[in-house]
Scaffold this active site. Structure first.
Site, mmCIF file in Angstrom:
data_model
loop_
_atom_site.group_PDB
_atom_site.id
_atom_site.type_symbol
_atom_site.label_atom_id
_atom_site.label_comp_id
_atom_site.label_asym_id
_atom_site.label_seq_id
_atom_site.Cartn_x
_atom_site.Cartn_y
_atom_site.Cartn_z
ATOM 1 N N HIS A 139 0.835 -1.207 0.000
ATOM 2 C CA HIS A 139 0.000 0.000 0.000
ATOM 3 C C HIS A 139 0.870 1.257 0.000
ATOM 4 O O HIS A 139 0.495 2.278 -0.592
ATOM 5 C CB HIS A 139 -0.922 -0.013 1.219
ATOM 6 N N GLU B 21 -18.458 3.570 -30.880
ATOM 7 C CA GLU B 21 -17.984 2.647 -29.829
ATOM 8 C C GLU B 21 -17.999 1.195 -30.277
ATOM 9 O O GLU B 21 -17.394 0.348 -29.619
ATOM 10 C CB GLU B 21 -18.869 2.772 -28.584
ATOM 11 N N ARG C 282 -12.239 -5.419 -21.322
ATOM 12 C CA ARG C 282 -11.201 -4.515 -20.822
ATOM 13 C C ARG C 282 -11.086 -4.548 -19.304
ATOM 14 O O ARG C 282 -10.143 -3.992 -18.745
ATOM 15 C CB ARG C 282 -11.450 -3.078 -21.305
ATOM 16 N N ASN D 12 -12.312 3.121 -25.549
ATOM 17 C CA ASN D 12 -12.330 2.051 -24.540
ATOM 18 C C ASN D 12 -13.253 0.914 -24.982
ATOM 19 O O ASN D 12 -12.860 -0.254 -25.049
ATOM 20 C CB ASN D 12 -12.792 2.599 -23.194
ATOM 21 N N ASP D 13 -14.501 1.256 -25.299
ATOM 22 C CA ASP D 13 -15.433 0.220 -25.749
ATOM 23 C C ASP D 13 -15.088 -0.275 -27.147
ATOM 24 O O ASP D 13 -15.192 -1.471 -27.439
ATOM 25 C CB ASP D 13 -16.867 0.752 -25.725
ATOM 26 N N ARG E 244 -23.358 13.606 -22.935
ATOM 27 C CA ARG E 244 -23.790 12.289 -23.417
ATOM 28 C C ARG E 244 -25.077 11.884 -22.705
ATOM 29 O O ARG E 244 -25.186 12.006 -21.477
ATOM 30 C CB ARG E 244 -22.696 11.249 -23.143
ATOM 31 N N ARG F 234 -20.370 12.783 -18.562
ATOM 32 C CA ARG F 234 -21.035 11.508 -18.289
ATOM 33 C C ARG F 234 -22.222 11.789 -17.368
ATOM 34 O O ARG F 234 -22.034 12.036 -16.174
ATOM 35 C CB ARG F 234 -20.068 10.537 -17.635
#
Length: 838
Positions: free
Chosen positions: A460, A697, A731, A720-721, A603, A567
């Protein structure tokens, strides 16, 4: 309910709600199985009931948890919510006392659902079998339950060990390669144990001439199995073949979120050849710094002759624990304020450890026998550390450092010692092993770097050091502690070297490198509010991905040219009812206001599939990422999108608001939404129409980019998608995540196709996925035709600086050559060659 056989027991649901396995609980301590096997429920009611008849043997001081001993001897911890210890009892009413006999289904504690739900990390509640050495838990259902319905079957291990049917049953064998990163350490071993306990058959794991029962956590870890090692599995009993297949699958599927996956690859170990004037260690956090060495020393306890007053010592320990909890609470609040999720998770686990009965009971028992609170607490921690160290797991050994942190903090409180290290700014701190709280204090004091005789790159402390940007090395050996206080050293964490006698020239070189890096960052920030133009004058919009008006304000302060992706899910999740039109409009307006006169791309809601809403029950799907999500959900529940569109159309000024549609796969979806926006504008008396864009996407959208661009105002690529759908790799899969690289030539071809299709209709293309934040990819994206990059707010200055170094014509020429390469690794290598990072 109690079975006729006194050794077996069926536990009923103590709460109503969806049932989860421990592996899905968002808390490292519970999910790892470190506290025992069991089950979790996401509660829908406000009262916790007894899962069986028994005696209450422990009630947490803060009223959020209690432990029952059933009549067959099984001990069951009932823990309501995660991190609820932080509430210090606020919102909880315990209905029973320690020592009380309770009946099955009897109410045990009540809580304020709204108050607790708003203040704690999660309401997910645990039912944990704490004496797993005597019993094992077998889930009866993983579906939604109501209070009183059968939940877990508790079976005596004595019964299963002498089960004749098992030993005489059919046998199945197989072999598999271990996929878990770091090998079979605590978390994957807990998964294997949990899997094995779901079957009647006896299962064994075999490796390097040794064997261990799959139901023994310590036994499994004791085999010292590494990543990619090949092991054999044998199962015997009535369901041997099913058990074998389940175990082979569990061993071959890596767990997500292993912290050590984030650790940098070490370029040096303490086994390297000796080099005069240099100590070799392991890089835990990269960097190159020079400065005076400052050694830290551990706390030394006064002697204890025993015979102390137990009442006084208990009070002293209680006060110290309360003080440390308060200190950790303050640390957690700061971590939450600055959205430092790593720091938050680490110290939330520390709070949970402070409530661990194994620690507290042992300490208070020692106090009853006359020990001083200091020695009782110290010994209690030492015993638990020894247990972890004796498992043979390097990862568990590193987690013992968290216990030593708590030992040190509580001892300081008991001894009345404040933070007593006066460390000069710019020093390089040396210690036997630092703790997470040490690191936070040292970081605040402005130290330049950290080095430890022991410790590991997955600890950590290492995670926090990387988050703070503090160069850190571990495993340098005991000779580190023999070095003179104040001597000048160079900490080259990247090279795994601590230079003990650097020349004046070397120190000057390191200092200049530090100055150059700081000046470069400062220069980037001073230029962050200026436009980003390539060397030949092509303007590239560098905008920000945000999820709230607070993040939008950060983006504006960092020089963002606008918001490239808001988002809106932040408004819809973690609540019991949907936001109404007025709440949505106010939230969107706040983002526009935070961005001055710049445009904001919002979005529409992207939930469904694997992102569920409590108040919007959807069917469970076998493949959530291929299911009802994004624009598909809006088609299934049009009233949700209608309400959101109404809110968006009423922001002011509307011309600064652009609407982005997620998960579009065909032109008709876009045309339908366009038509609906027109209808709503007429209903609301709005003459102006906002721009509407489409997210690229899925491969289908990229392949139809030209057709989509005919009817869309802009296209925004979600890399990403698009990566996971193109490469057919999840992913979030720990074993595959490193291969889901958006610089794969196949992805680049889809990006090029998208830009070419958009150009036919003179539409612009942006990228709002993670690839936009990678400075190595900036020239590639510009070369393929992207004109907007939406990045994290802190990277605005860096990406704008990168754009200014480039020439568009050169980017175009070289980027199209990259499409012919064979892999993402080859593309990255070529990018480093053509456009090296400074």
């Amino acid at each position: 309910m109690q079975n006729n056989n006194n050794k077996e027991l069926t536990l009923s649901a103590p709460l109503s709600g969806p049932v989860l396995t421990l592996g899905k609980v968002p808390d490292a301590v519970f999910a790892s199985g470190a506290m025992g096997d069991g089950i979790a429920i996401d509660p829908l009611n406000d009262t916790l009931h007894a899962p069986c008849a028994g005696v209450v043997i422990h009630v947490a001081r803060t009223g959020h948890a209690l432990t029952l001993r059933a009549d067959n001897g099984a001990e069951i911890l009932l823990h309501l919510g995660l991190d609820t210890v932080e509430l210090q009892g606020d919102g909880f009413t315990v209905l029973v006392k320690e020592g009380a006999r309770v009946s099955n289904g009897q109410p045990l504690l009540r809580y304020d659902l709204d108050k607790v739900g708003q203040q704690c990390k999660s309401l997910i509640s645990l039912l944990i079998l704490t004496n797993g050495e005597r019993f094992q838990a077998r889930p009866i259902t993983l579906k939604t339950v109501k209070v009183g319905e059968p939940l877990l079957h508790i079976v005596s291990r004595e019964n299963t060990s002498v089960n004749a049917d098992v030993s005489d049953g059919p046998e199945a064998k197989g072999q598999v390669r271990i996929a878990h990163r770091g090998g079979l350490h605590a978390r994957p071993a807990a998964l294997i144990r949990q899997t094995a306990q779901g079957f009647s058959s006896q299962s064994q794991l075999h490796f390097a001439g040794k064997s261990a029962p799959c139901t023994s956590l310590i036994g499994l870890m004791g085999l010292a199995i590494g990543e990619q090692d090949e092991v054999q599995v044998s199962c015997q009993g009535p369901d041997a073949e099913a058990a074998l297949q389940a175990l082979l699958s569990a061993l071959a599927t890596a767990l997500p979120d292993d912290h050590h996956a984030d650790a940098p690859v070490s370029v040096a170990t303490n086994k390297r050849p000796a080099e005069a004037g240099v100590l070799h260690g392991v890089c835990a956090a990269p960097g190159l710094v020079g400065g005076p060495l400052f050694r830290l020393h551990a706390i030394k306890l006064p002697s204890d002759a025993g015979g102390n007053d137990p009442v006084q010592q208990k009070q002293a320990l209680d006060l110290a624990l309360k003080q440390v909890r308060s200190d950790i609470d303050a640390t957690l609040n700061q971590a939450q304020k600055h959205r430092n999720t790593d720091e938050e998770a680490i110290f939330a686990a520390h709070l949970a450890l402070l409530e661990d009965p194994a620690l507290l009971d042992a300490a208070f028992q020692s106090i009853e026998q006359g020990s001083a609170a200091t020695h009782a607490w110290s010994q209690s921690i030492d015993v638990q550390c020894e247990v972890l160290l004796n498992t043979g797991s390097a990862l568990l050994a590193e987690r013992a450092n968290d216990l030593r942190d708590l030992k040190q903090r509580v001892l300081r409180a008991l001894l009345g010692e404040a933070w007593h290290y006066q460390v000069p700014a710019g020093a390089i701190v040396a210690a036997h092993e630092l703790t997470p709280s040490d690191l936070l204090q040292l970081s605040a004091q402005g130290v330049a770097g950290l080095c430890m005789a022991e410790g590991g790159a997955t600890s950590h402390v290492a995670i926090l050091a990387r988050g703070k940007g503090l160069p850190c090395m571990v495993a340098l050996g005991s000779s580190l502690l023999d070095q003179a206080q104040g001597q000048s050293v160079v900490l080259d964490a990247d090279g795994g070297r601590l230079e003990l006698a650097p020349s004046a020239e070397r120190l000057a070189e390191v200092q200049q490198a530090q100055i150059d890096r700081q000046q470069r960052r400062a220069a980037q920030q001073t230029q962050a509010h200026l436009p980003a133009e390539t060397r030949n004058g092509v303007h590239i919009e560098v905008v920000a991905n945000v999820a709230s008006s607070h993040e939008a304000a950060d983006a504006f302060a960092n020089g963002a040219d606008g918001v490239g992706l808001l988002r809106t899910e932040f408004l819809f999740v973690d609540r019991q009812t949907a936001p109404d039109e007025n709440e949505q409009r106010a939230a969107y307006q706040a983002v526009l206001d935070a961005m001055g006169d710049k445009s904001v791309i919002i979005r529409t809601i992207d939930v469904g599939g694997d992102k569920q809403l409590d108040y919007l029950p959807l069917p469970v799907e076998a493949n959530p990422v291929l299911g009802l999500r994004g624009i598909r959900l809006a088609q299934a529940r049009p009233e949700i999108l209608d309400q959101q569109l109404r809110a968006l159309l009423q922001v002011s000024p509307l011309q600064r608001c652009r609407i982005l549609l997620p998960m579009v796969t065909e032109v008709d979806e876009l045309l339908h939404i366009r038509q609906r926006v027109d209808q709503l504008c007429v209903e609301l008396g709005i003459s102006q129409r906002p721009e509407i864009g489409v997210m690229i996407e899925v491969p289908a959208a990229a392949l139809q980019a030209e057709q989509l661009a005919e009817h869309a105002d802009f296209l925004s690529i979600g890399t990403n998608d698009l990566s996971q759908y193109t490469l057919a790799m999840d992913r979030d899969h720990a074993g595959l995540a490193a291969r889901v690289d958006a610089l794969h030539p196949a992805l680049l071809r889809l990006i090029a196709m998208t830009c070419a299709g958009a150009a036919v209709h003179k539409r612009w293309v942006g990228v709002c996925g993670a690839l936009a934040s990678d400075p190595l990819a900036t020239p590639v994206l510009i070369g393929l035709g992207v004109s907007e990059l939406s990045v994290s707010p802190v990277q605005i200055g860096e990406i704008k600086d990168r754009v200014r170094q480039l020439h568009q014509a050169e980017c175009q020429r070289l980027s199209h050559d990259l499409l012919k390469l064979s892999s993402a690794a080859a593309v990255r290598h070529a990018c480093h060659q053509h456009w090296p990072l400074r």
